[in-house]
Design a protein around this motif. Structure first.
Motif, PDB file in Angstrom:
ATOM      1  N   PHE A  98       0.828  -1.210   0.000  1.00  0.00           N
ATOM      2  CA  PHE A  98       0.000   0.000   0.000  1.00  0.00           C
ATOM      3  C   PHE A  98       0.855   1.249   0.000  1.00  0.00           C
ATOM      4  O   PHE A  98       1.821   1.356   0.744  1.00  0.00           O
ATOM      5  N   ARG A  99       0.453   2.220  -0.819  1.00  0.00           N
ATOM      6  CA  ARG A  99       1.245   3.439  -0.943  1.00  0.00           C
ATOM      7  C   ARG A  99       1.039   4.377   0.246  1.00  0.00           C
ATOM      8  O   ARG A  99       1.896   5.180   0.573  1.00  0.00           O
ATOM      9  N   GLN A 100      -0.136   4.297   0.876  1.00  0.00           N
ATOM     10  CA  GLN A 100      -0.413   5.188   2.001  1.00  0.00           C
ATOM     11  C   GLN A 100      -0.076   4.491   3.318  1.00  0.00           C
ATOM     12  O   GLN A 100      -0.595   3.423   3.597  1.00  0.00           O
ATOM     13  N   PRO A 101       0.769   5.110   4.135  1.00  0.00           N
ATOM     14  CA  PRO A 101       1.085   4.504   5.435  1.00  0.00           C
ATOM     15  C   PRO A 101      -0.170   4.245   6.270  1.00  0.00           C
ATOM     16  O   PRO A 101      -0.259   3.239   6.958  1.00  0.00           O
ATOM     17  N   ALA A 102      -1.146   5.155   6.163  1.00  0.00           N
ATOM     18  CA  ALA A 102      -2.364   4.966   6.953  1.00  0.00           C
ATOM     19  C   ALA A 102      -3.077   3.681   6.551  1.00  0.00           C
ATOM     20  O   ALA A 102      -3.533   2.913   7.398  1.00  0.00           O
ATOM     21  N   THR A 103      -3.149   3.437   5.243  1.00  0.00           N
ATOM     22  CA  THR A 103      -3.814   2.222   4.766  1.00  0.00           C
ATOM     23  C   THR A 103      -3.089   0.989   5.275  1.00  0.00           C
ATOM     24  O   THR A 103      -3.722   0.029   5.717  1.00  0.00           O
ATOM     25  N   SER A 104      -1.765   1.021   5.209  1.00  0.00           N
ATOM     26  CA  SER A 104      -1.036  -0.181   5.599  1.00  0.00           C
ATOM     27  C   SER A 104      -1.109  -0.398   7.106  1.00  0.00           C
ATOM     28  O   SER A 104      -1.220  -1.530   7.570  1.00  0.00           O
ATOM     29  N   ALA A 105      -1.105   0.688   7.881  1.00  0.00           N
ATOM     30  CA  ALA A 105      -1.253   0.537   9.329  1.00  0.00           C
ATOM     31  C   ALA A 105      -2.612  -0.060   9.654  1.00  0.00           C
ATOM     32  O   ALA A 105      -2.744  -0.984  10.461  1.00  0.00           O
ATOM     33  N   LEU A 106      -3.618   0.445   8.959  1.00  0.00           N
ATOM     34  CA  LEU A 106      -4.979  -0.029   9.197  1.00  0.00           C
ATOM     35  C   LEU A 106      -5.119  -1.497   8.813  1.00  0.00           C
ATOM     36  O   LEU A 106      -5.759  -2.275   9.524  1.00  0.00           O
ATOM     37  N   SER A 107      -4.494  -1.886   7.710  1.00  0.00           N
ATOM     38  CA  SER A 107      -4.572  -3.285   7.292  1.00  0.00           C
ATOM     39  C   SER A 107      -3.935  -4.182   8.346  1.00  0.00           C
ATOM     40  O   SER A 107      -4.478  -5.241   8.677  1.00  0.00           O
ATOM     41  N   GLY A 108      -2.794  -3.747   8.848  1.00  0.00           N
ATOM     42  CA  GLY A 108      -2.132  -4.525   9.891  1.00  0.00           C
ATOM     43  C   GLY A 108      -3.021  -4.676  11.117  1.00  0.00           C
ATOM     44  O   GLY A 108      -3.210  -5.772  11.642  1.00  0.00           O
ATOM     45  N   LEU A 109      -3.609  -3.550  11.528  1.00  0.00           N
ATOM     46  CA  LEU A 109      -4.479  -3.587  12.703  1.00  0.00           C
ATOM     47  C   LEU A 109      -5.707  -4.449  12.442  1.00  0.00           C
ATOM     48  O   LEU A 109      -6.197  -5.143  13.335  1.00  0.00           O
ATOM     49  N   ALA A 110      -6.200  -4.402  11.201  1.00  0.00           N
ATOM     50  CA  ALA A 110      -7.377  -5.198  10.868  1.00  0.00           C
ATOM     51  C   ALA A 110      -7.079  -6.687  11.011  1.00  0.00           C
ATOM     52  O   ALA A 110      -7.882  -7.441  11.574  1.00  0.00           O
ATOM     53  N   VAL A 111      -5.909  -7.103  10.514  1.00  0.00           N
ATOM     54  CA  VAL A 111      -5.544  -8.514  10.638  1.00  0.00           C
ATOM     55  C   VAL A 111      -5.421  -8.894  12.114  1.00  0.00           C
ATOM     56  O   VAL A 111      -5.903  -9.939  12.555  1.00  0.00           O
ATOM     57  N   TRP A 112      -4.804  -7.999  12.860  1.00  0.00           N
ATOM     58  CA  TRP A 112      -4.633  -8.252  14.293  1.00  0.00           C
ATOM     59  C   TRP A 112      -5.993  -8.389  14.991  1.00  0.00           C
ATOM     60  O   TRP A 112      -6.233  -9.311  15.757  1.00  0.00           O
ATOM     61  N   LEU A 113      -6.917  -7.452  14.684  1.00  0.00           N
ATOM     62  CA  LEU A 113      -8.249  -7.503  15.285  1.00  0.00           C
ATOM     63  C   LEU A 113      -8.977  -8.767  14.878  1.00  0.00           C
ATOM     64  O   LEU A 113      -9.657  -9.398  15.684  1.00  0.00           O
ATOM     65  N   PHE A 114      -8.823  -9.124  13.616  1.00  0.00           N
ATOM     66  CA  PHE A 114      -9.481 -10.321  13.122  1.00  0.00           C
ATOM     67  C   PHE A 114      -9.067 -11.536  13.951  1.00  0.00           C
ATOM     68  O   PHE A 114      -9.896 -12.295  14.424  1.00  0.00           O
ATOM     69  N   PHE A 115      -7.751 -11.658  14.155  1.00  0.00           N
ATOM     70  CA  PHE A 115      -7.278 -12.831  14.887  1.00  0.00           C
ATOM     71  C   PHE A 115      -7.606 -12.755  16.365  1.00  0.00           C
ATOM     72  O   PHE A 115      -7.816 -13.773  17.017  1.00  0.00           O
ATOM     73  N   SER A 116      -7.650 -11.540  16.926  1.00  0.00           N
ATOM     74  CA  SER A 116      -7.878 -11.501  18.367  1.00  0.00           C
ATOM     75  C   SER A 116      -9.362 -11.468  18.717  1.00  0.00           C
ATOM     76  O   SER A 116      -9.736 -11.854  19.823  1.00  0.00           O
ATOM     77  N   LEU A 117     -10.231 -11.002  17.798  1.00  0.00           N
ATOM     78  CA  LEU A 117     -11.651 -10.933  18.144  1.00  0.00           C
ATOM     79  C   LEU A 117     -12.501 -11.952  17.393  1.00  0.00           C
ATOM     80  O   LEU A 117     -13.236 -12.732  17.980  1.00  0.00           O
ATOM     81  N   PHE A 118     -12.360 -11.926  16.060  1.00  0.00           N
ATOM     82  CA  PHE A 118     -13.330 -12.661  15.250  1.00  0.00           C
ATOM     83  C   PHE A 118     -12.924 -14.087  14.942  1.00  0.00           C
ATOM     84  O   PHE A 118     -13.759 -14.909  14.610  1.00  0.00           O
ATOM     85  N   PHE A 119     -11.643 -14.346  15.049  1.00  0.00           N
ATOM     86  CA  PHE A 119     -11.182 -15.651  14.599  1.00  0.00           C
ATOM     87  C   PHE A 119     -11.786 -16.792  15.418  1.00  0.00           C
ATOM     88  O   PHE A 119     -12.267 -17.778  14.865  1.00  0.00           O
ATOM     89  N   SER A 120     -11.799 -16.599  16.749  1.00  0.00           N
ATOM     90  CA  SER A 120     -12.336 -17.681  17.591  1.00  0.00           C
ATOM     91  C   SER A 120     -13.833 -17.880  17.313  1.00  0.00           C
ATOM     92  O   SER A 120     -14.344 -19.000  17.339  1.00  0.00           O
ATOM     93  N   MET A 121     -14.512 -16.748  17.021  1.00  0.00           N
ATOM     94  CA  MET A 121     -15.928 -16.835  16.657  1.00  0.00           C
ATOM     95  C   MET A 121     -16.111 -17.681  15.406  1.00  0.00           C
ATOM     96  O   MET A 121     -16.963 -18.553  15.328  1.00  0.00           O
ATOM     97  N   LEU A 122     -15.267 -17.379  14.438  1.00  0.00           N
ATOM     98  CA  LEU A 122     -15.332 -18.086  13.153  1.00  0.00           C
ATOM     99  C   LEU A 122     -15.084 -19.578  13.359  1.00  0.00           C
ATOM    100  O   LEU A 122     -15.808 -20.429  12.828  1.00  0.00           O
TER     101      LEU A 122
END
Lengths: 340, 315
Positions: free
Chosen positions: A207-231
């Motif tokens: 990603f060219r925008q640092p904000a986008t890449s930071a957000l993507s990283g956080l999204a993956v992290w949130l996915f694994f810490s919140l939604f993954f066990s649900m899934l």
């Protein structure tokens, strides 16, 4: 007139010698780059904030551990590993050190890596760097090595700080085995944070925008810490066998569920670290009553604990390598255009 | 004396999928000259430069810089060539001096030498007083000059400047170009610069190459180019009259010395082979129109540019 100017310039340069000015200790361009990255990070607010956060973690978890150490020891008389309790003991209000690390580790990794490549591109320094006689992969390699170095120093410092304060407060020195267990625990933590660092670097290439890449990283992290066990729960409910016919079937099924959970790096990390820090853990898989019957409750030796978590350790390392490989390939194939 | 070619391109082609960015480019640049790559945005100038540095692989054709093929030995080329990208960027939180020292370290220049060179170069580009200030406080023009110092610190044989003058005020441009010219003459350095500002290029370039849509359509000194291009219609007259109608235009066009007439509003651009302003004034007045302006124009670079690019597109 010109003499005056000369003098002025000479004075200016003398002055700069006393000012903060960068001196590179290595002749090899790669280590020059690593050194620069490390210096940049250390001088940045980001690093100071992260360090503050980690120090706070150490103090908080030490406090929890101290106040619960007595009851934790009384509860569990089987183990002689008092010192390790510092890292795991809790009263339920504040998480212990290992949980803190598994929570904050991803943040540290993402924070150190999310703008690795795209910020160079955005500032227009990437094309200038690439015009220097250095191989292209030095850039991404140096960034990775520098960040990993910082993480290593940070984690080792915190771990040793905790050990030191622990010795001072409790008056109990760690046994050699405890020391090695703590050491391996810190090592696993570094690898775990390295996974997230690499993920963030990959997003920074993509990603060219640092904000986008930071957000993507956080999204993956949130996915694994919140939604993954649900899934996983949903999948588990959907695929649960309707009729249980024998023991091997349910054990197999349990294993399947566990393997699903192990896709998440946090799961691997927590399995590995609890096994290392709680020597009484003898197995990570399902165990039948038959197998447990007659077993003498007691701690595993270090070698056996390590053997138990070897797959987890390999898994984490492999994840880190694969993600780094991906970002490497992405970076090497990327077209070099200034800024755009 | 035979001029030594320091940059040689042969049938160089670069394709991005279906799009041809550079199309069979053949070009050579001599040692010590200032060569200008001229062309509108997207003509393939930057792509060509990237191929010269080995930062982009040519689809076909040959590149030689200082007798080295940059596609296979990019590091050797980058040791000898300094490249200043357009919109050059620096580490904003470091001082100008620190930025230079970093580049020097990447080029394996020993630290004492690097300091000496940085000092001399900062003096040369007039940034000594600001050397220890952070780059974020620099103006655009100062950054560009720092960029020049940055590529010179490795003492290159060739410097390649991509749009070095874009975004700088006229005075800054003049200084920068004078500096480039001085460097080229004093150190016998080859300079390749790309630009879409003709007037600036004209001031310092020994030769120029005109680029349109990936093709090099003309190479040579600017004067020669202009002479070749306009040899059929060397005189341009500009007339303004009220009212202008088709009858006047057709009568002017019928004159044996007039090649072409262009109309825009009340203005007429008359391309002719001989000086015929008297006849034209006569025609306009005799048709009862009021002649408000009549003058002779020299072909400027804008006309060359315009003409070439029009020609390049239609060809």
């Amino acid at each position: 007139m010109t003499l005056l100017k000369e003098k002025k310039i000479a004075a200016l340069f003398r002055r700069t010698r006393f000012m903060r000015q960068r001196v590179y200790h290595s002749r090899h361009p790669f280590w020059v780059m690593v050194q620069k990255e490390v210096m940049d990070s250390i001088n940045s607010w980001r690093f100071i904030i992260l360090l503050g956060l980690m120090l706070l973690t150490t103090v908080a978890s030490l406090y929890t551990a101290m106040s619960n150490l007595r009851s934790a020891i009384l509860d569990d008389t089987a183990t002689p590993f008092v010192f390790l309790k510092l890292f795991t003991a809790t009263d339920g209000t504040l998480p212990p050190f290992i949980t803190f690390i598994s929570l904050l580790g991803p943040i540290i990794g993402i924070a150190l890596g999310f703008d690795a490549v795209n910020s160079e591109r955005g500032r227009g320094t990437l094309s200038r760097l690439l015009a220097q006689p250095i191989p292209r992969d030095y850039i991404i390699n140096a960034k990775f090595v520098a960040s990993l170095l910082l993480i290593t120093v940070m984690i080792l410092t915190l771990g040793l700080l905790m050990t030191g304060i622990g010795i001072l407060v409790t008056g109990i020195p760690p046994t050699p085995e405890e020391f090695w267990r703590i050491f391996f625990f810190l090592l696993v933590s570094i690898v775990f944070i390295g996974v997230w660092l690499n993920l963030a670097i990959m997003f920074s290439v993509r990603f060219r925008q640092p904000a986008t890449s930071a957000l993507s990283g956080l999204a993956v992290w949130l996915f694994f810490s919140l939604f993954f066990s649900m899934l996983v729960n949903i999948i588990v409910e959907a695929t649960a066998p309707a009729h249980i016919t024998d023991v091997t079937q349910i054990i197999g099924y349990q294993g399947f569920v566990q393997n699903l959970l192990r896709i998440s790096p946090s799961q691997l990390f927590s399995e590995a670290t609890t096994t290392l820090l709680v020597p009484t853990i003898r197995t990570l898989g399902p165990i039948t009553l038959e197998q447990a019957y007659g077993a003498i409750a007691g701690p595993l030796p270090l070698g056996q604990s390590l053997l138990l978590v070897w797959p987890q350790l390999t898994g984490l390392t492999a994840a880190a390598c694969i993600i780094f490989g991906l970002s490497y390939v992405l970076f090497m194939k990327q077209e070099v255009r200034s800024r755009s | 004396m035979v001029k030594e070619n320091i940059i040689e391109l042969k049938e160089l082609t670069k394709k991005y999928g279906e799009v041809t960015a550079v199309d069979r480019l053949t070009l050579s640049v001599h040692r010590g000259e200032i060569f200008g790559l001229l062309g509108p945005n997207g003509a393939g100038k930057t792509t060509t430069i990237l191929m010269l540095l080995g930062l982009s692989e040519p689809t076909s054709g040959k590149v030689k810089v200082c007798d080295i093929d940059p596609t296979f030995q990019p590091l050797l080329v980058k040791e000898k060539v300094g490249y200043l990208p357009d919109e050059v960027g620096f580490y904003e939180n470091l001082s100008g001096l620190d930025n230079l020292l970093y580049t020097a370290a990447l080029n394996r220049i020993e630290s004492a030498t690097a300091r000496q060179r940085a000092r001399d170069l900062l003096e040369l580009v007039g940034l000594t007083q600001r050397a220890v200030d952070k780059v974020q406080t620099y103006s655009r023009g100062m950054k560009q000059r720092l960029g020049l110092a940055d590529i010179l610190i490795k003492e290159p044989e060739v410097i390649i400047l991509d749009e070095p003058t874009s975004g700088i005020d006229p005075e800054g441009v003049r200084e920068l170009l004078a500096l480039i010219k001085q460097l080229s003459r004093e150190r016998n350095m080859t300079v390749l610069l790309s630009s879409h500002y003709l007037h600036q290029v004209q001031l310092i370039c020994d030769r120029v190459g005109l680029f349109v849509e990936g093709k090099l359509i003309a190479v040579g000194p600017i004067k020669e180019l202009a002479g070749n291009l306009f040899k059929n219609e060397p005189i341009l007259l500009k007339a303004e009259a009220e009212p202008v109608d088709d009858r006047i235009i057709s009568i002017i066009g019928a004159n044996q010395h007039v090649a072409r007439v262009e109309q825009s509003g009340n203005q007429l651009l008359i391309h002719c082979r001989e000086q015929v302003s008297a006849e034209i004034a006569n025609i306009i007045v005799s048709h009862g129109a009021r002649l408000t302006h009549l003058s002779q124009h020299d072909y400027g670079l804008d006309e060359i540019y315009h003409r070439y690019f029009e020609g390049g597109r239609s060809a």
